[in-house]
Design a protein around this motif. Sequence first.
Motif, short mmCIF file in Angstrom:
data_model
loop_
_atom_site.label_atom_id
_atom_site.label_comp_id
_atom_site.label_asym_id
_atom_site.label_seq_id
_atom_site.Cartn_x
_atom_site.Cartn_y
_atom_site.Cartn_z
N THR A 1 30.45 -9.40 63.75
CA THR A 1 30.30 -7.94 63.50
C THR A 1 30.94 -7.04 64.82
OG1 THR A 1 28.11 -8.84 62.75
CG2 THR A 1 28.78 -6.53 62.67
N PHE B 1 34.09 -4.47 63.94
CA PHE B 1 34.09 -3.26 64.39
C PHE B 1 35.16 -2.70 65.56
CE2 PHE B 1 30.50 -3.02 61.86
CZ PHE B 1 30.30 -1.92 61.22
N SER C 1 38.47 -2.94 63.68
CA SER C 1 38.68 -1.64 62.83
C SER C 1 39.03 -0.54 63.73
CB SER C 1 37.41 -1.42 61.93
OG SER C 1 37.02 -2.73 61.59
N GLY C 2 38.13 -0.20 65.06
CA GLY C 2 38.21 1.01 65.65
C GLY C 2 39.68 0.90 66.08
N LEU D 1 42.50 -0.49 65.13
CA LEU D 1 43.26 -0.03 64.14
C LEU D 1 43.39 1.45 63.77
CD1 LEU D 1 45.53 -1.36 61.77
CD2 LEU D 1 43.41 -1.11 60.34
N ILE D 2 42.18 1.89 63.66
CA ILE D 2 42.38 3.40 63.29
C ILE D 2 42.86 4.17 64.48
CG2 ILE D 2 40.75 5.46 62.78
CD1 ILE D 2 39.18 3.15 61.49
N VAL E 1 46.60 3.76 64.24
CA VAL E 1 47.38 4.28 63.32
C VAL E 1 47.34 5.85 63.85
CG1 VAL E 1 47.10 5.34 61.02
CG2 VAL E 1 46.63 3.15 61.49
N THR E 2 46.22 6.46 64.38
CA THR E 2 46.27 7.97 64.74
C THR E 2 47.61 8.04 65.84
OG1 THR E 2 44.09 7.87 64.53
CG2 THR E 2 44.66 9.61 66.01
N ILE F 1 22.83 -4.14 60.38
CA ILE F 1 23.10 -5.38 60.95
C ILE F 1 21.92 -6.42 61.09
CG2 ILE F 1 24.40 -6.72 62.70
CD1 ILE F 1 26.25 -4.37 62.49
N TYR G 1 24.03 -10.44 53.69
CA TYR G 1 24.73 -9.08 53.56
C TYR G 1 25.02 -8.99 52.08
CZ TYR G 1 25.85 -8.12 58.24
OH TYR G 1 25.74 -7.78 59.71
N LEU H 1 30.91 6.31 62.36
CA LEU H 1 31.27 5.85 63.86
C LEU H 1 32.48 6.14 64.30
CD1 LEU H 1 30.44 4.38 66.27
CD2 LEU H 1 31.20 2.07 65.12
N PHE H 2 33.55 5.95 63.34
CA PHE H 2 34.88 6.22 63.53
C PHE H 2 35.43 7.67 63.31
CE2 PHE H 2 34.98 1.58 62.51
CZ PHE H 2 35.11 1.09 63.98
N ILE I 1 41.70 13.88 60.34
CA ILE I 1 41.25 12.34 60.65
C ILE I 1 39.83 12.47 60.76
CG2 ILE I 1 41.33 10.73 62.47
CD1 ILE I 1 44.12 11.93 63.41
N PHE J 1 37.89 1.85 54.37
CA PHE J 1 39.02 1.36 55.23
C PHE J 1 40.29 2.31 54.59
CE2 PHE J 1 42.48 -1.31 56.19
CZ PHE J 1 42.18 -1.60 57.66
N PHE K 1 40.70 6.17 56.05
CA PHE K 1 41.42 6.65 57.30
C PHE K 1 42.84 6.44 57.37
CE2 PHE K 1 37.19 5.55 58.77
CZ PHE K 1 37.27 6.37 60.08
N MET K 2 43.50 6.33 56.35
CA MET K 2 44.91 6.15 56.29
C MET K 2 45.56 7.37 55.51
SD MET K 2 45.04 3.43 57.88
CE MET K 2 43.54 2.41 58.47
N TRP L 1 44.77 10.93 55.66
CA TRP L 1 44.37 12.10 55.89
C TRP L 1 45.50 13.46 55.82
CZ3 TRP L 1 45.76 8.83 59.97
CH2 TRP L 1 46.64 9.29 60.98
#
Lengths: 109, 630
Positions: A84, A88, A91-92, A94-95, A98-99, B177, B186, B204-205, B245, B289, B292-293, B295
Amino acid sequence: MAHETTSANPKVNYEYRRRKARDEMRGQVTSFAMMIFMTFIAFIIVLADFDKFYAFPILLVLAAAQVVLQLYYFMHMSHKGHGTAALFLYSGALIAFVTILTFLTIVWW
Amino acid sequence: MSTVAEKRGFLAVLWDYLTTVDHKKIAILYLVSGGFFFLVGGIEAMLIRIQLAVPDNDFVSAGFYNELLTMHGTTMIFLAAMPLLFAFMNAVVPLQIGARDVAFPFLNSLGFWLFFFGGIFLNLSWFLGGAPDAGWTSYASLSIASDGHGIDFYVLGLQISGAGTLIAGINFLVTIINMRAPGMTYMRMPLFTWSTFVASALILFAFPPLTVGLFLMLFDRMFGANFFDVTMGGNTIIWEHLFWIFGHPEVYILILPAFGIFSDIISTFSKKRLFGYAAMVFATVLIGFLGFMVWAHHMFTTGLGPTANAIFAVATMAIAVPTGVKIFNWLLTMWGGSIRFTTPMLYAVAFIPSFVAGGVTGVMLASAPADYQYHDSYFVVAHFHYVIIGGVVLGLLAGTHFYWPKMFGTMLNETLGKITFWLFLIGFHGTFFIQHFLGLMGMPRRIWKYLPNQGLDLFNMISTVGAFFMAVAVIVLLANVIITQVKNVRVGNDPWGDGRTLEWAISSPPPYYNFKQLPLVRGLDPLWIEKMEGRTEMTPAEPLGDIHMPNSSFIPFVMSLGLFIAAFGAMYQIDWRASDGADYVWSLPVLIIGMGITIGSMAVRSLKDDHGYHIHKEELMDDHDKGGRE
């Protein structure tokens, strides 16, 4: 064969734990050596005054490799139960990537 | 240790709520304060619609109108929709996964109080020299130039409440979690839990970019930095990127939990397992997912260039695919089901076509060349109100009726609920459907007044009439709440009769420790499985034992209050410096005292051990019908 264990759990397999610890140690020492070596290469590249066209990508790749070694060997992400966290983390990353890519291509062009 | 059936004074109850770390009470705090801000935002909306009802109206001034539209958007998104969703997440998610509380009860309370004080701070701007007036997006070129303290209230208020939201999001991630009951894998989690999980990951992101953007804005406005000032080498577009974003994932943070609520409602009242459960989960994750791509589709007209526009257009349209998967799965869940049209189910059924309409205009807007026509017109206003009201608000109203018995132990009146539903649905479509055409006819967004006889008069009047229908619907809902709570007819574990998930296996409201013994989960819809095998309760997964509980704490309130006080100091030090230290001499001390209160309470929390307490087995054996089994 009553070895002294630090665990109160009688089921702890001393031999198994010993072997695991040895493997772990070997991994850590190997990656530590590799990291020193990579740092060494990085310094040489800069000192030898390589062309920026070569130097920048190589330095970035070396930096990425260092991060991976750090995460997997010293921060134990190679162990079980870190799925997990890894999900995360990636994912972080990747974001964030991209930014940054967008900023580099269409904001600060 | 029993907290029920005790008559206590008002102050005792108030103190209980100020210090609570119980997820069920924090849910009620979120519901009440989110509901309050929903009413505030609603009043702002009504003033906007009254101003626009007739052409060339002078009901409000131009400057006040800008403040109204800014505060309507900001309040509804940050202070109404999100906390109301957090209310249901707090009330339901720990129960749905069979947990005794969230992972960090103290942080749960801190998250709420930060949000609350941030919201109050933002709204105090009305009384302290004017509210923010640069739109809820607060684009830098406007907001840097805005006079007065409006934008400072926006920046500081959102910074404080944003920290609370981030804390709440992380808390739910860790809870889902780590705290699932034995057997709750899950792929056995109810959809509301899944969508809470994905929405929390988005929080979070997505919130850090907002925090960064707000900090840059804060430095520009309060400390003379020039991040966004083009004349000083800054770049005003950076704010737009940072804001979106955050901003695009934000709308998914809102809609995904609403999807989750609807999934559970549709499955419950169709008496069927959710169709395509795995696909639903996958679609939820994929939407999160892809969120985020995409914005930059809010910024097609800023001149990103055709390549960037094309990439973001295609990525945006791709989101229609997982969303379509979800729509079809809801339809197929109802297909062949034994449907009961209760109030929540009515909302769920109405949500599908309403949201699809908003989705279709979304795909239209995603087409970059066409967007040059739609951009900043009422078409956009119609679009996002269709997705946010047609999706999120209908979800919140459905959730209010559906989960009310679980939160308060009473059942909202069904007749009044259905009256609310019809009034609201008619009002919603009446207000916003016609705005698509207003937009296509050229009416710009955020406009204060328009001239008569340009073909806009009738449609604007219809739109305003629709808004009054929605206002009446909300009043009926409030009356329903008051009547229900005064009558106070208590209900049992499963008042809807067809509950499928764990929250319906426990009394309404649940005892403060939730499950006496953690339940054993044997599949998707665990309570339904037990019901089908002739049982009325869950099989326990553990013997009865002591339960560890966290202590209540007043520290989260004080910690948030400190930041609230410090924000005033941070804001008025601008005037203090501008006046060369002549006026506002109190500003710097206030900033320091406020930060001192926050840091001091953090130190107290860190240095003083608080191990909580145990409810002993013997006490649990005495309490009979309070959830779980013995």
